[in-house]
Structure formats: C-alpha cells, structure tokens
Design a protein around this motif. Structure first.
Motif, PDB file in Angstrom:
ATOM      1  N   GLU A   1       0.798  -1.228   0.000  1.00 33.43           N
ATOM      2  CA  GLU A   1       0.000   0.000   0.000  1.00 33.43           C
ATOM      3  C   GLU A   1       0.830   1.277   0.000  1.00 33.43           C
ATOM      4  OE1 GLU A   1      -2.667  -0.177   3.364  1.00 33.43           O
ATOM      5  OE2 GLU A   1      -1.070  -0.159   4.839  1.00 33.43           O
ATOM      6  N   HIS A   2       2.143   1.210   0.183  1.00 31.54           N
ATOM      7  CA  HIS A   2       2.932   2.441   0.284  1.00 31.54           C
ATOM      8  C   HIS A   2       3.477   2.929  -1.050  1.00 31.54           C
ATOM      9  CE1 HIS A   2       3.827   1.506   4.806  1.00 31.54           C
ATOM     10  NE2 HIS A   2       2.567   1.846   4.584  1.00 31.54           N
ATOM     11  N   GLY A   3       3.487   2.091  -2.059  1.00 29.06           N
ATOM     12  CA  GLY A   3       4.045   2.490  -3.347  1.00 29.06           C
ATOM     13  C   GLY A   3       5.540   2.221  -3.443  1.00 29.06           C
ATOM     14  N   ILE A   4       6.156   2.731  -4.494  1.00 29.28           N
ATOM     15  CA  ILE A   4       7.573   2.490  -4.787  1.00 29.28           C
ATOM     16  C   ILE A   4       8.416   3.717  -4.431  1.00 29.28           C
ATOM     17  CG2 ILE A   4       9.257   1.944  -6.604  1.00 29.28           C
ATOM     18  CD1 ILE A   4       7.385  -0.401  -5.890  1.00 29.28           C
ATOM     19  N   GLY A   5       8.026   4.884  -4.942  1.00 23.97           N
ATOM     20  CA  GLY A   5       8.748   6.120  -4.641  1.00 23.97           C
ATOM     21  C   GLY A   5      10.217   6.013  -4.964  1.00 23.97           C
ATOM     22  N   GLN A   6      11.065   6.562  -4.062  1.00 27.38           N
ATOM     23  CA  GLN A   6      12.510   6.386  -4.202  1.00 27.38           C
ATOM     24  C   GLN A   6      12.959   5.120  -3.491  1.00 27.38           C
ATOM     25  OE1 GLN A   6      14.909   9.944  -3.155  1.00 27.38           O
ATOM     26  NE2 GLN A   6      12.996  11.062  -2.909  1.00 27.38           N
ATOM     27  N   MET A   7      12.226   4.784  -2.409  1.00 29.20           N
ATOM     28  CA  MET A   7      12.692   3.765  -1.473  1.00 29.20           C
ATOM     29  C   MET A   7      12.820   2.382  -2.101  1.00 29.20           C
ATOM     30  SD  MET A   7      10.723   2.705   2.008  1.00 29.20           S
ATOM     31  CE  MET A   7      11.385   1.600   3.243  1.00 29.20           C
ATOM     32  N   LYS A   8      11.817   1.997  -2.909  1.00 27.84           N
ATOM     33  CA  LYS A   8      11.779   0.607  -3.376  1.00 27.84           C
ATOM     34  C   LYS A   8      12.113   0.459  -4.852  1.00 27.84           C
ATOM     35  CE  LYS A   8       8.584  -0.857   0.213  1.00 27.84           C
ATOM     36  NZ  LYS A   8       7.360  -1.607   0.574  1.00 27.84           N
ATOM     37  N   LEU A   9      12.634   1.541  -5.445  1.00 24.69           N
ATOM     38  CA  LEU A   9      12.913   1.548  -6.871  1.00 24.69           C
ATOM     39  C   LEU A   9      13.899   0.438  -7.272  1.00 24.69           C
ATOM     40  CD1 LEU A   9      12.906   4.835  -8.706  1.00 24.69           C
ATOM     41  CD2 LEU A   9      14.871   3.396  -9.150  1.00 24.69           C
ATOM     42  N   ALA A  10      14.960   0.295  -6.510  1.00 25.25           N
ATOM     43  CA  ALA A  10      15.962  -0.716  -6.855  1.00 25.25           C
ATOM     44  C   ALA A  10      15.417  -2.124  -6.640  1.00 25.25           C
ATOM     45  CB  ALA A  10      17.232  -0.508  -6.029  1.00 25.25           C
ATOM     46  N   GLU A  11      14.632  -2.312  -5.587  1.00 27.69           N
ATOM     47  CA  GLU A  11      14.062  -3.633  -5.334  1.00 27.69           C
ATOM     48  C   GLU A  11      13.021  -4.002  -6.386  1.00 27.69           C
ATOM     49  OE1 GLU A  11      16.119  -5.398  -3.576  1.00 27.69           O
ATOM     50  OE2 GLU A  11      14.638  -6.194  -2.169  1.00 27.69           O
ATOM     51  N   LEU A  12      12.236  -3.010  -6.833  1.00 27.23           N
ATOM     52  CA  LEU A  12      11.262  -3.284  -7.898  1.00 27.23           C
ATOM     53  C   LEU A  12      11.995  -3.780  -9.145  1.00 27.23           C
ATOM     54  CD1 LEU A  12       8.253  -3.026  -8.896  1.00 27.23           C
ATOM     55  CD2 LEU A  12       8.935  -0.847  -9.884  1.00 27.23           C
TER      56      LEU A  12
END
Lengths: 456, 456
Positions: free
Chosen positions: A405-416
């Motif tokens: 529910e939090h989205g990707i943003g900057q935080m999860k970009l590399a993991e995505l």
C-alpha cells in the motif's frame, strides 16, 4: 523557506529544489506543466508530503521544481443521494471526511496521516488503510480523475460512469502512478452510507490459519465486516509495555489476536452485535477461536482500536526494525507469517521477525527487529538492507508484492527493478515513455527511465 | 472451412482471413505472437465470436490471421474458500458458471451470449450484464490477468493480491483493451457466495425519476439489490404482443416499470422478501411507486425476468431500429430518457425513441424505431447513421459514454474519434504504440493508429 517541503515527513530523504510553485487553479497547473515540458524542467508533485517511500520529495541534485497542489483545496460538489463527490487534489483527507459527514455520508478510507494527506496524493499512491477489507483501496473508490498530462493538456475523466468502454481505462492508469504519468488535479470519489451501528470484538486464536478460518466464517455469513486485523502476542505485549493506559482485552494470553469490526448502515436492521455474537459462538464451539469478547461500549471499542493503532509506536520504543509493507495471496498469508519469521530468525541471528495488520487484505507489516543492544543508526544503515532483500525474496517466492500500500517512490525503486520480470519493467517503461516523453513528471520515482545496471 | 469465424454472429461485419490458428497452450500463443511481431503479421484474437461491435472479426482485406483461444479451455484452479478461480481465455461463460456452482459459489456476471462467450473475450471487452449493480463489470471481478504481450513475452499477473502498489496497473489496462495491447490467455476471477434466497418484484412508477428515487430507497436500506431494470410501457407492450405466454405483472397500465431483484447468501438471515416488502410499502405510501407485486414463486420470478429478457426480440419483431448502448451519470439518466426521446422524435419525424435497461448502472439501451412502413435495409443503411450521430451527441452533452458495455470494435471507431478530445485520443494512441509498436494486435479495432482525416 521551502525547507519543510524538501524533506519527507519521516526525515529519511533530504532533497533539494530551487523553487516551490503553488498554482491556484487547474489552468495555472496546465500553464506550469506545459512550460516545464517545453523547457524540460522536472516537476515533483506534492500534496501533504506524507509519503512513506520518498515519493513526494525532490532528488538531492536540485534539478526539479516542487509543484504543490495544496491550494487546489475545494470540494467542488457533493451529491449525497448519488454517493459521489468531486474533490480537488489539495483537499486534506480529514477535511473530506468532515464534508462527507456533514452530508450524512462517509468516505470509507482512512489512515494515520489523515490530518495532512491530500486527495491528490491518496489517488496517486492508491492508498489503503484499515477499511480496505470491505471498501477497497483508493482504486475502488475513485470514480473519475481529472489530470494535467505532460504536454499541459487536461484529461477530463470526472464523469462518474459506472459503465464506460471507450478504450483503455486512463482513470485507473493514473491511480497509483505516483505522479509519473500526469498531475492529478481532482477526483470523483464514492461515498458510503454513514454507520448506524458497529460491533467491535477482540478474539484470541492459536494460529494465523485459525484467524483466516474465522475471517472466512464471517464472510460466509454476510458482508458486514469492515476490518479484520491480526496481531501476534508480542505486538500486544509491546503495546501493553510501552503505551500508557492500555490493557489486555482478554484475561489470559493467546499466541495470536484478531480485532474485528462489523457495521451496519441501516438503522432498522438488526444490530451487528448479534451477527458478531452468532459467528463467534460457532467459532468458539468449533475450536477456531479460543476466547472472545465484544466491546460493551464505544469507549471499549475505542480502547481495542487504540491497541491496534499503537503497535508502530510501541515497536519503535522496543528498538530499531526493518519494516516491510508487503502482501501475499490471502490464503498464503498464514503460512507466510510462520515460515518467513522462522527463516528470518535463522538467517539473521538475534533478530526477531513478526507480522501484524490487515489479514483480510493479505497485507501485513512485516517487521524484523534488530538484535538486543544493536546501535540504531549503524544497524539500519548496514544490516537492514540485506534483511529487506531477504524478506522481499520470500515475498516474491510466495507470489506477493513488495509494496502492498505504500508504493515504490525512491525507497523501493531498486528492489522493484531487481525483482520484476524484464517484460514487466519494459512495459512500465514503455507506458511512462509514451505518456511523459520528456521525462518531466516526478522523475526518479517508481522507475528509473533507463534500466539500471543491477537489473541487467 | 473457417467461414463461420470470418463473420460476426449477427452477420454485420464480413471479414476475411487466410488462416485460423488454434494454439493449445500458452507457450504456443507466445510462439505465434513472437513470430507475428517479427514478420509484422496482424492477429485477430477470437473467443466465442459474440462481439456486438465487430471486435473479433478480421478486416475484409485478409491481412490478419485469426488467433482462436478456444482450445485454452481449462479452469486451472478454483478455491471456494478464497472465492477465486483461474480460468483460461477459452473457457465458455456458462461452463464457468457451472464450475462455480459445483463448488457452491457463483460467478456473478451473466449475459445473453453465455453459451458462447469466453472468459478471454469477456475480460478483453470489460463485459457487463444484468448483475452489474452490485458486482460491477468484469473490471471489478478480475483479480489478475495473464497475457502474451506483443513481443511474445508473458505478462504474469494472476497472483490475486488485494493490495499491490508496484507501479502502473497493467492488469486493469488489459481489461477492456479489446485485444489491442496483449492477448489475454487466463484470468483470476472473483467468485461470490451462492444465492440462498431471492425476492423479485415488479413495480409500476410514473416517471424514470420516481424509479431512481426508488433505487435510492433500496440502496439506503442495505445492499441486497442485485438488479434494478427500467422498462417503458411500450417495451412491455411489445413483449406482450410478440412473445407468447407473457402477461402483464400488474393489473393496470403504468408509463414506466421497474424489475428489482434482491438476494441474500446467508441461509440464516431474514428472507429478502421482507426487506423488499418493507421498502416497497414505504415507497407506495410516499407516492414514489404506484403499484407493486412480489413474485410469489420461482416460476413467477422467472416470468418477470422473461419479460425483461424478451425486449430485444419483441422490438425486432416490431420493426427496424437504431440501437445504442449508452451510459450517462446515473443522476442524469431520468432527464436524459425523457429529453433525448423527445429530441429524437422531433428531429426524425415518424421515428419513436425509448430507452430501457440497467438504470442502476446509468446504462440503457436507447433504441430509435424506424417510421412505420420503412424498408429495413434501406432505413438502417441510409437513415440510422445520422440518428446514431444525433444520439451520440446528446450522450456526450450529458457527460456520458457512447459505449457503456459493448466496447468500440469496428462499429464505433469513427464515433469515438469524432467525439473524444484530441488529448484523450493522443493518450490512447500513445499507449497502443508503446505496447504494440508493430501494430500486430487486433489492428483496426478500438482505434485507428493514425488520426483519421475526419478527426483532424
């Protein structure tokens, strides 16, 4: 002067922007976006700046201008009969709740940041919360979207049509796009009937699997249940230890707990308490539930909810943790909770993993606490990232999502990037390129325009 | 030999294809699509060939190969507890209904073509029907999609996650894309509880506005209503005249009629008849309804539904008509029905316009009957197109959609172009170009790749 908007509210991403623009009309937004597109100036759309993943914070290089939507703060219309309202991007969620209540309706999505989060941000991040079980995320509550596209033209999708098959659903494409495909300026939102009565129960169960079986019992008996939250014993213990004025709802300890809320909007219908009692009585006699109590008053109901809402604070007081907002198919969640916690504890000795939250949505907040005595800053910087990659791998293996529910943003970009198929990433990039060819809309969020080296 | 698949079921679009391919596995679909993309051979995906708009029929130039998905006809899994099933593209809707019923669940979407229409086609056209009021169109029932993309790669979106914020919602983009962005090979579909009891009522009302007020009364009282269909007196009269064995449900005539069905899935809950009686009693005493009767048996309930389902046949027997599957915002529908019919009658002397159908969805089938004695072929070819443009203009002026549930296909391509903003058409084209750069996926359907001269 614009410093508060250059950093996210949890102070994890410090960015920099030369200027913050605050347009006062949709036409002004169009003018700004058209000029930015012409001059190739990146824009970072921002509402309440409450992103959990750095989605509304500019990058540190100072290349992007902040485009604040907060002055677009009108509820343009509210039709109680039709159950629809048009709210501009800058309307604060709590204010929208109040506007709906004034018309004897409610907007059935709520979350901790409701005093700051804005409609535009909630639409753009497909926000969730504690009432998703019955009403869905923002995606299900958005009946129409108005957005300024990259070339400055206006996409006018506010007409709330229940049936509309005129090609690709651009409304839904803009929901959850994190401002990377267009700047949402307003949305048509569905309203639910006001609540006439509710029943809030606290249930002790032996396992997450028993909790899921209890949920299925409730679902089979009707659709009154709006919340179904799962808590492990240690989350309850943390709250009782660290949050003053809380006490255990049930006399003896249980390994797992369920908080369930059922509501009715019909003042003439039978009270939901009778419904909850009936389902719980059967579950107790069948051994699915071990013990249960129904709040005898609104004050007690609030006390039950306070325990649930205090878990994050209580866990913070316990020590540093790597936190993961993840989902798996609901049927897979009971096993995931047990197996993933075991695997984490084994792989990272001294840590302690557990999940709590929205079992009914297949979405838990899976936290891995640092070993006792670990230095907060050092552990979060040096150890937590490998914990996160380990957890994310388990989530993907279970067919789940690393961002529920939090989205990707900057935080999860590399993991995505690391965990998505090349075909999926190529499709996301092709859509981004198609709708924002100059790359001016919130660049560096959700996806990197070029494949990253690590993804190759 | 492939002639039956070169023409649509209503025999309105005669196409031509050099060959029909019937892959037996997803891998074979991938191989075909990859080769077609390499060699730039257009593909026309086809399921039950029941499109209302020529969406599954090849163009007459013989440039495209038909790709039939009918051999992909397995229900891969069905989880009654979770209320989810994975069905392949070629599964016929009636067969899927039967599979769900066997597990004591139901798939709550149905339509006339259920004996032929396939899951892949229903997903790709975002199909509707008579139970949309409560359960939504296919869009709301699709929890995941598996599709072969233009380059032959497989998009694997079958994981049924209630919450998943990993970028743009590609699943939803494929729903209703009419096979122009990818070939749907399977879908994860939501199942509803089986029906324990239903109440079917027939109500006489003075105006469409009264019908809408009745609907709001039902909605305010609960969410048991699954169907709410509106019929003008002349539709009922046509059925009574042309369909044998039908009789009027109410003793005296009324200008408008409502067919309402309420259901419950809880065998222990109160019977929906009491609920319908309670709402109708209040509506009668408040003058919203003029007369009403509740079916006293399943046989009578079926007889009520038979009237509704016979309208199209009865109207065909009455004479030729220009038919329009349109939607407007629900609140605007009562006025639209009155005003649009008046405007049509005035503009095309001798014709007779009326709408019937899914009032609760803001979707009616708006038919304009040819003047008495008109030649069917001549009138449909020479007069009907200008009637359609006139009706479509009224729909757009009311903020509505010229395709509520049937899609665009070949039939409405020019009208979509004529009536959409350049910004909207440019966005549709950009997405198409991004996901199908060689233009091999169902070309000439939904949109023309280059703007048409008339749209300039």
């Amino acid at each position: 002067m614009i410093a508060p908007w250059e950093i996210d509210w949890r102070k994890r991403w410090q960015g920099h922007a030369p200027i913050l623009l605050q347009p006062g009309s949709v036409t002004e937004v169009q003018t700004i976006v058209a000029a930015a597109n012409r001059e190739r100036v990146p824009l970072v759309p921002q509402g309440g700046n409450t992103s959990m993943v750095g989605g509304a914070t500019p990058l540190p290089d100072g290349s992007a201008v902040i485009l604040s939507l907060r002055r677009l703060n009108q509820v343009r219309s509210l039709d109680a009969e039709a159950g629809l309202a048009i709210a501009e991007a800058g309307v604060i969620l709590a204010d929208f709740h109040a506007a709906a209540a004034k018309a004897e309706r409610r907007f059935p999505l709520t979350l901790g940041a409701r005093g700051s989060a804005t409609i535009g941000g909630l639409v753009s991040t497909n926000a969730g919360g504690t009432q998703v079980l019955r009403w869905g995320t923002m995606r299900g509550l958005v009946a129409g979207v108005e957005a300024v596209l990259a070339d400055g033209s206006l996409f006018e999708g506010l007409s709330a049509l229940k049936k509309d098959n005129r090609g690709y659903d651009i409304n839904q494409l803009l929901v959850g796009a994190e401002g990377t495909l267009g700047i949402v300026t307003a949305a048509t939102l569905r309203l639910a009937p006001a609540i006439a009565a509710r029943a809030v129960a606290w249930v002790g169960v032996e396992t997450p699997d028993a909790a899921l079986r209890l949920l299925r019992r409730f679902e089979a008996a009707g659709d009154a249940v709006e919340s179904f939250e799962l808590l492990p014993a240690e989350s309850l213990a943390a709250v009782l230890t660290h949050v003053s004025g809380t006490r255990a709802p049930l006399p003896s300890g249980h390994p797992w707990h369920v908080l369930v809320e059922a509501v009715t909007s019909d003042p003439d219908a039978s009270n939901p308490t009778a419904f909850v009692e009936r389902v719980l009585a059967a579950a107790l006699s069948d051994g699915i539930a071990t013990d249960a109590t129904i709040a005898a008053s609104e004050a007690q109901a609030e006390a039950f909810w306070r325990i649930r809402d205090s878990i994050s604070d209580a866990e913070r007081a316990t020590g540093p943790a790597a936190q993961h907002d993840i989902s798996v198919p609901i049927e897979a969640m009971p096993r995931f909770l047990i197996d993933a916690a075991k695997a984490c504890d084994a792989r990272f000795p001294g840590t302690r993993a557990s999940g709590f939250g929205h079992l009914g949505d297949g979405n838990v907040h899976f936290h891995v606490r640092a070993p006792a005595g670990a230095n907060r800053v050092t552990w979060l910087a040096e150890e937590a990232p490998s914990v996160t990659r380990f957890v994310d791998d388990l989530v993907v293996a279970a067919g789940g999502s690393i961002s529920a529910e939090h989205g990707i943003g900057q935080m999860k970009l590399a993991e995505l990037e690391r965990l998505s198929s090349p075909s999926r990433m190529a499709t996301l990039r092709a859509i981004k390129q198609a709708m924002d060819p100059e790359g001016i809309l919130n660049p560096g969020k959700l996806l990197a325009l070029a494949p990253q080296a690590m993804g190759e």
